[in-house]
Design a protein around this motif. Structure first.
Motif, PDB file in Angstrom:
ATOM      1  N   ALA A 138       0.808  -1.226   0.000  1.00  0.00           N
ATOM      2  CA  ALA A 138       0.000   0.000   0.000  1.00  0.00           C
ATOM      3  C   ALA A 138       0.841   1.275   0.000  1.00  0.00           C
ATOM      4  O   ALA A 138       0.392   2.319  -0.470  1.00  0.00           O
ATOM      5  CB  ALA A 138      -0.926   0.004   1.216  1.00  0.00           C
ATOM      6  N   THR A 139       2.081   1.215   0.505  1.00  0.00           N
ATOM      7  CA  THR A 139       2.842   2.457   0.718  1.00  0.00           C
ATOM      8  C   THR A 139       4.119   2.604  -0.106  1.00  0.00           C
ATOM      9  O   THR A 139       4.603   3.709  -0.299  1.00  0.00           O
ATOM     10  CB  THR A 139       3.227   2.602   2.211  1.00  0.00           C
ATOM     11  OG1 THR A 139       4.034   1.474   2.588  1.00  0.00           O
ATOM     12  CG2 THR A 139       1.992   2.652   3.107  1.00  0.00           C
ATOM     13  N   TYR A 140       4.696   1.507  -0.573  1.00  0.00           N
ATOM     14  CA  TYR A 140       5.961   1.615  -1.317  1.00  0.00           C
ATOM     15  C   TYR A 140       5.746   2.262  -2.685  1.00  0.00           C
ATOM     16  O   TYR A 140       4.702   2.089  -3.306  1.00  0.00           O
ATOM     17  CB  TYR A 140       6.588   0.231  -1.515  1.00  0.00           C
ATOM     18  CG  TYR A 140       7.427  -0.256  -0.350  1.00  0.00           C
ATOM     19  CD1 TYR A 140       7.121   0.088   0.966  1.00  0.00           C
ATOM     20  CD2 TYR A 140       8.537  -1.073  -0.562  1.00  0.00           C
ATOM     21  CE1 TYR A 140       7.892  -0.376   2.025  1.00  0.00           C
ATOM     22  CE2 TYR A 140       9.320  -1.544   0.491  1.00  0.00           C
ATOM     23  CZ  TYR A 140       8.980  -1.187   1.787  1.00  0.00           C
ATOM     24  OH  TYR A 140       9.747  -1.639   2.839  1.00  0.00           O
ATOM     25  N   MET A 175      -5.865  -9.547  -7.786  1.00  0.00           N
ATOM     26  CA  MET A 175      -5.305  -8.343  -8.418  1.00  0.00           C
ATOM     27  C   MET A 175      -4.150  -8.698  -9.363  1.00  0.00           C
ATOM     28  O   MET A 175      -3.958  -8.069 -10.400  1.00  0.00           O
ATOM     29  CB  MET A 175      -4.797  -7.390  -7.337  1.00  0.00           C
ATOM     30  CG  MET A 175      -4.205  -6.121  -7.908  1.00  0.00           C
ATOM     31  SD  MET A 175      -2.821  -5.567  -6.929  1.00  0.00           S
ATOM     32  CE  MET A 175      -3.197  -3.876  -6.712  1.00  0.00           C
ATOM     33  N   LEU A 176      -3.375  -9.723  -8.984  1.00  0.00           N
ATOM     34  CA  LEU A 176      -2.203 -10.108  -9.779  1.00  0.00           C
ATOM     35  C   LEU A 176      -2.536 -10.856 -11.068  1.00  0.00           C
ATOM     36  O   LEU A 176      -1.710 -10.921 -11.976  1.00  0.00           O
ATOM     37  CB  LEU A 176      -1.271 -11.003  -8.947  1.00  0.00           C
ATOM     38  CG  LEU A 176      -0.539 -10.380  -7.773  1.00  0.00           C
ATOM     39  CD1 LEU A 176       0.383 -11.404  -7.129  1.00  0.00           C
ATOM     40  CD2 LEU A 176       0.272  -9.164  -8.206  1.00  0.00           C
ATOM     41  N   GLN A 177      -3.738 -11.402 -11.136  1.00  0.00           N
ATOM     42  CA  GLN A 177      -4.124 -12.269 -12.254  1.00  0.00           C
ATOM     43  C   GLN A 177      -3.678 -11.786 -13.645  1.00  0.00           C
ATOM     44  O   GLN A 177      -3.091 -12.544 -14.408  1.00  0.00           O
ATOM     45  CB  GLN A 177      -5.654 -12.479 -12.232  1.00  0.00           C
ATOM     46  CG  GLN A 177      -6.094 -13.909 -12.478  1.00  0.00           C
ATOM     47  CD  GLN A 177      -5.480 -14.919 -11.513  1.00  0.00           C
ATOM     48  OE1 GLN A 177      -5.697 -14.839 -10.317  1.00  0.00           O
ATOM     49  NE2 GLN A 177      -4.699 -15.852 -12.022  1.00  0.00           N
ATOM     50  N   ASN A 214      -3.369  -0.063  -9.462  1.00  0.00           N
ATOM     51  CA  ASN A 214      -4.624  -0.696  -9.040  1.00  0.00           C
ATOM     52  C   ASN A 214      -4.868  -0.750  -7.539  1.00  0.00           C
ATOM     53  O   ASN A 214      -5.937  -1.153  -7.107  1.00  0.00           O
ATOM     54  CB  ASN A 214      -4.682  -2.127  -9.598  1.00  0.00           C
ATOM     55  CG  ASN A 214      -4.819  -2.134 -11.109  1.00  0.00           C
ATOM     56  OD1 ASN A 214      -5.901  -1.966 -11.650  1.00  0.00           O
ATOM     57  ND2 ASN A 214      -3.697  -2.300 -11.802  1.00  0.00           N
ATOM     58  N   ARG A 215      -3.871  -0.338  -6.728  1.00  0.00           N
ATOM     59  CA  ARG A 215      -4.024  -0.552  -5.286  1.00  0.00           C
ATOM     60  C   ARG A 215      -5.107   0.316  -4.643  1.00  0.00           C
ATOM     61  O   ARG A 215      -5.657  -0.064  -3.606  1.00  0.00           O
ATOM     62  CB  ARG A 215      -2.688  -0.369  -4.570  1.00  0.00           C
ATOM     63  CG  ARG A 215      -2.049   0.992  -4.669  1.00  0.00           C
ATOM     64  CD  ARG A 215      -0.644   0.947  -4.075  1.00  0.00           C
ATOM     65  NE  ARG A 215       0.074   2.203  -4.235  1.00  0.00           N
ATOM     66  CZ  ARG A 215       1.360   2.363  -3.953  1.00  0.00           C
ATOM     67  NH1 ARG A 215       2.077   1.337  -3.504  1.00  0.00           N
ATOM     68  NH2 ARG A 215       1.955   3.528  -4.117  1.00  0.00           N
ATOM     69  N   ALA A 216      -5.424   1.440  -5.251  1.00  0.00           N
ATOM     70  CA  ALA A 216      -6.461   2.305  -4.663  1.00  0.00           C
ATOM     71  C   ALA A 216      -7.851   1.685  -4.803  1.00  0.00           C
ATOM     72  O   ALA A 216      -8.734   1.926  -3.980  1.00  0.00           O
ATOM     73  CB  ALA A 216      -6.435   3.675  -5.325  1.00  0.00           C
ATOM     74  N   LYS A 217      -8.056   0.863  -5.840  1.00  0.00           N
ATOM     75  CA  LYS A 217      -9.407   0.311  -6.069  1.00  0.00           C
ATOM     76  C   LYS A 217      -9.553  -1.153  -5.643  1.00  0.00           C
ATOM     77  O   LYS A 217     -10.589  -1.761  -5.854  1.00  0.00           O
ATOM     78  CB  LYS A 217      -9.804   0.477  -7.539  1.00  0.00           C
ATOM     79  CG  LYS A 217      -8.753   0.073  -8.548  1.00  0.00           C
ATOM     80  CD  LYS A 217      -9.066   0.628  -9.928  1.00  0.00           C
ATOM     81  CE  LYS A 217      -7.901   0.334 -10.873  1.00  0.00           C
ATOM     82  NZ  LYS A 217      -7.950   1.027 -12.116  1.00  0.00           N
TER      83      LYS A 217
END
Length: 308
Positions: free
Chosen positions: A144-146, A189-191, A174-177
């Motif tokens: 989430a932060t890097y 998410m990785l798919q 994509n991390r925000a959604k």
């Protein structure tokens, strides 16, 4: 050597290169030994079997779960800390110098098999990965932060992920959604960016995150730098690695006694002497029988050095 058969460890963790480690340590019956990674206690039990009443074993483990495996033995001192603090806690327990040190850098089977710890891609659970639950940062926090550059570097270095740059970009975009709090959410998410064998790909990604969360390489370097000060003369150190970066770090330190590049300087008359002597010219690896019995031992390499 006594007790040459590897204990089963009731499934908590099968000790890797068990007999080889006991032999490498060259155990003195009344000596003081350190198991940096107690885990299921398999290697520790082997050391204890070779000690007499005067002998002592100091067992380190940052994972609170490991304490449930402690034997009822007055010769054992348990230190619930990361081995990067080895010198401080040996002094605290009045054993500033010891005769041998063992570190098995693999994640225990128990940790992989506990879904809520977040180490394994096989289970649903939180994306945690902290070996020491007192640590502030989880794998979810890292994602989430890097920055994109930080993520790219860690997946490339620690996971040897083939498309680490694409992966880092995909996560940041994509991390925000998407919720990255769970293993299932992260895998979904990785798919779109998974390359090659999905199981192998995910294992590399998870490995990279685990190494980062637990600062495994930094902790290893700190421990190695303290070896010359905590080992008695002729004391042995035996380290089992499972990752090429770990192995390179250990090999380099055993060879030079430092991480600094040794540059030949014509004006330097005194060259710093390496306090360690290499015992294993090549690393000891498991035989066919052991890898068949314990597939997780496949990538294990044991290197041994002695304090001059």
């Amino acid at each position: 050597m006594d007790n040459q058969q590897s204990p089963n460890d009731s499934g908590y963790h099968i000790p890797v290169l068990y007999n080889e480690c006991l032999e490498a340590l060259n155990i003195k019956p009344s000596g003081v030994y350190v198991d940096c990674t107690f885990g299921g206690g398999g290697h520790s039990r082997g050391i204890l079997a070779n000690l007499n009443e005067e002998g002592r074993l100091i067992a380190f483990d940052q994972d609170a779960d490991a304490q449930q495996n402690l034997p009822d033995d007055k010769r054992v001192i348990f230190v619930p800390q990361n081995f990067r603090h080895i010198q401080r806690f040996l002094r605290l327990h009045n054993y500033p110098k010891v005769d041998g040190i063992l570190a098995d850098l693999g994640v225990s089977s128990h940790q992989f098999d506990e879904g809520e710890r977040g180490f394994s891609t096989r289970f649903a659970g939180p994306l945690d990965m902290r070996m020491d639950r007192r640590l502030p940062t989880t794998a979810s926090d890292v994602l989430a932060t890097y920055t994109e550059a930080q993520l790219h570097k860690l997946f490339e270095m620690y996971g040897e992920v083939t498309n680490s740059k694409t992966l880092a970009k995909h996560i940041v975009q994509n991390r925000a959604k998407t919720s990255l709090k769970t293993i299932e959410g992260f895998k979904a998410m990785l798919q779109p960016v998974v390359k090659g064998n999905p199981n192998k790909y995910l294992a590399q990604v998870f490995q990279a995150l685990r190494i980062e969360v637990n600062q495994e390489m930094e902790a290893l370097k700190e421990m190695l730098q303290q070896l010359p000060d905590v080992l008695n003369q002729d004391g042995r150190v035996a380290i089992i690695t499972f990752h090429s970066i770990e192995d390179r770090i250990v090999k380099s330190f055993f060879k030079q006694g430092t991480f600094e590049e040794q540059v030949d300087n014509p004006f330097e008359t005194v060259r710093k002497e390496n306090p360690l002597k290499i015992i294993t010219k090549k690393p000891i690896v498991p035989g066919a029988e052991e890898t068949k019995r314990n597939p997780r031992s496949r990538s294990a390499k044991l290197r041994v050095a002695e304090r001059k």
